[in-house]
Design a protein around this motif. Structure first.
Motif, short mmCIF file in Angstrom:
data_model
loop_
_atom_site.label_atom_id
_atom_site.label_comp_id
_atom_site.label_asym_id
_atom_site.label_seq_id
_atom_site.Cartn_x
_atom_site.Cartn_y
_atom_site.Cartn_z
N PHE A 190 -2.46 9.77 -7.07
CA PHE A 190 -1.70 8.52 -7.24
C PHE A 190 -0.22 8.75 -6.96
N GLY A 191 0.34 9.84 -7.53
CA GLY A 191 1.74 10.17 -7.27
C GLY A 191 1.98 10.46 -5.80
N MET A 192 1.03 11.15 -5.17
CA MET A 192 1.15 11.45 -3.74
C MET A 192 1.15 10.17 -2.91
N GLY A 193 0.37 9.17 -3.34
CA GLY A 193 0.33 7.90 -2.62
C GLY A 193 1.67 7.20 -2.64
N ILE A 234 -0.65 4.14 -2.76
CA ILE A 234 -0.09 3.48 -1.57
C ILE A 234 -0.11 1.96 -1.73
N LEU A 235 -1.11 1.42 -2.44
CA LEU A 235 -1.15 -0.03 -2.68
C LEU A 235 0.04 -0.48 -3.52
N ILE A 237 6.35 -2.44 3.41
CA ILE A 237 4.96 -2.84 3.63
C ILE A 237 4.36 -2.10 4.82
N GLY A 238 5.15 -1.83 5.85
CA GLY A 238 4.65 -1.07 7.00
C GLY A 238 4.25 0.34 6.61
N SER A 239 5.07 1.00 5.79
CA SER A 239 4.73 2.33 5.31
C SER A 239 3.48 2.30 4.45
N GLY A 240 3.32 1.24 3.67
CA GLY A 240 2.12 1.12 2.83
C GLY A 240 0.85 0.96 3.64
N ILE A 241 0.90 0.09 4.66
CA ILE A 241 -0.30 -0.15 5.47
C ILE A 241 -0.69 1.09 6.26
N ALA A 279 3.93 9.33 -0.40
CA ALA A 279 3.59 9.30 1.03
C ALA A 279 4.30 8.16 1.73
N ALA A 280 4.46 7.03 1.03
CA ALA A 280 5.20 5.90 1.60
C ALA A 280 6.70 6.07 1.43
#
Length: 485
Positions: A118-121, A70-71, A392-396, A124-125
């Motif tokens: 990691f791939g899911m992260g 996600i980062l 960035i909103g999806s990441g946070i 997910a975004a």
């Protein structure tokens, strides 16, 4: 307009969404696979031996690995685009399943699960953003609800394969869905909003017409999209650093972010990832040992799958808020009833012939959370963030999803041991209720609105100002027609 030209854009949307759906089926399998893997590894003939600590880490390390994905996701979504991010996210997931199928010890299992996480992260975004940007408003609800369907399908597949096959063969079977996902994603173009945000207007027009066809309403929406991005690009040229430094003060950024924080906390504290990971021991206690654990696990999976199919249509027909709060109410009541029946059974108030009765409200709980709490957060995640802040909103908000994933799943075995399944159900019911109260006051209705209309809501732009934008778009279309003529 012929019928074929009307159907074709929908089929293009369906193809694009199918690639993301296949990935999310793999995500469901990632979450649920420990439910069968850990059971098989406890068998006497197992070549691998795990400690209880290993077991909790194998189930929960996805949450930590999600954080790293996600980062990276906002940068990938913004710089590489939705399509390439979706493609790249398949690679670590494929590697993770391949390593899991060949693992010789706990370390290899943990590394494989980390690659999957990691791939899911990344996904997910990317998933809700991609689906929302591919879809027309009238189809967006059902397409976003397919994320819930995908999770449920993946969990069912993982548990069926894990029940019928040796865990290494089951891992290869589960990992194969990522190959199909990669192929389908590669066949679709980039999303129109991303192309517009990069100033690639002609590519945006081609992509938009590929997904939405060529008619008066869609052309107006296309012009509004291009005009709004021209203004954003112009504003960013003044001072890009100032734009980012002031971003957190803008209601169109912080309001959706707070909403999604509560949404994803609700998603996790409802037991959404705990139940698939620990279905067998949980259902064994609920059933009082009178139903075979594998049968009870498949009962949960079937209820979840059927409800997820139902939710695709419910989310498309009913308001988002209605579906969410219906799911919350059903989940809270059924969890409390389940806990009450389990306490009554422990104190001897339920005859031995009926010790299986708590399974009924437990399955109702699975129905409730799958109907509303599973699909709506993902549907809202694809809708609420303005295009400028979508990455960035999806990441946070995804960070809260991953942190809560790790915390809830890692602590689940100790919670079950300390207060039992009945106590855990009470904690989940209270947590769901608290999140539901906050969301009741925070969450707007988004069904049937375009992404631009939702953005205007958070910005505080009134309807008459939006109508002015629409009038400007119509004038632009008339000018284009004159120039083409």
């Amino acid at each position: 307009m012929t019928e074929s030209t009307y159907v074709s854009p929908f089929l293009h949307q369906l193809l694009a969404v199918s690639g993301v759906v296949m990935y999310m089926i793999g995500t469901g399998a990632n979450i649920a696979f420990p439910g069968v893997l850990l059971v098989q590894l406890k068998e006497p003939e197992s070549v691998l031996r795990l400690t209880p600590d290993h077991e909790s880490w194998i189930a929960s390390i996805l949450g930590l690995a999600l954080i790293s994905g996600i980062l990276v996701a906002p940068l990938c979504l913004q710089k590489l685009g939705r399509k390439l991010t979706n493609q790249l996210s398949s690679l670590p997931a494929l590697g993770g399943w391949a390593l899991l199928a060949t693992a010789k010890g706990p370390t290899a299992l943990l590394v494989s699960r980390s690659l999957q996480g990691f791939g899911m992260g990344l996904q997910a975004a990317a998933a809700p953003v991609s689906i929302a940007e591919y879809s027309a408003p009238k189809h967006r609800g059902i397409f976003l609800a397919t994320i819930a369907f995908s999770f449920a399908t993946g969990m069912l597949i993982a548990h069926v394969f894990g029940t019928l096959l040796y865990w290494r063969s089951a891992a290869l079977a589960c990992g194969s869905v990522y190959v199909l996902s990669l192929v389908l994603v590669s066949l679709t173009p980039e999303t129109p909003p991303y192309l517009a945000s990069r100033g690639q207007n002609e590519a945006c027009r081609r992509s938009f017409r590929y997904f939405r066809g060529f008619n008066a309403n869609s052309e107006k929406e296309l012009e509004i999209l291009l005009n709004s991005q021209k203004k954003t690009t112009s504003a960013n040229k003044v001072s890009k650093w100032k734009t980012y430094s002031e971003m957190v003060k803008k209601p169109e950024f912080y309001k959706p972010t707070v909403i999604m924080m509560f949404m994803f906390v609700l998603f996790q504290v409802s037991g959404m990832t705990v139940v698939p990971s620990y279905t067998v021991p949980m259902m064994n206690e609920v059933c009082g040992g009178v139903i075979d654990p594998n049968v009870s696990m498949l009962m949960v999976d079937v209820v979840r799958f059927v409800t997820a199919v139902l939710s695709c249509f419910v989310v498309n027909k009913l308001n988002r808020r209605t579906v969410l709060f219906l799911g919350i109410i059903i989940s809270v009541i059924s969890l409390l009833v389940s806990a009450l029946l389990l306490y009554m059974r422990d104190f001897g108030y339920i005859p031995d012939a009926y010790i299986w009765v708590p399974i009924i409200p437990t399955l109702v709980y699975i129905f409730g959370k799958t109907l509303g709490i599973l699909p709506i957060p993902w549907a809202i995640a694809g809708e609420v963030f303005p295009l400028a802040y979508r990455s960035i909103g999806s990441g946070i908000s995804g960070m809260f999803l991953s942190i809560m994933f790790f915390v809830v799943v890692k602590t689940a075995p100790f919670t079950f041991e300390l207060i039992g399944v009945k106590g855990t159900f009470c904690v989940y019911a209270a947590s769901i209720a608290v999140c539901g109260i906050f969301l009741y006051f925070l969450l707007p209705e988004t069904k049937g609105k375009t992404l631009y209309e939702i953005e205007c809501y958070f910005k505080g732009i009134k309807d008459d100002e939006r109508q002015l934008e629409l009038h400007e778009a119509e004038k632009m279309l008339e000018l284009e027609k004159v120039e083409c003529g």
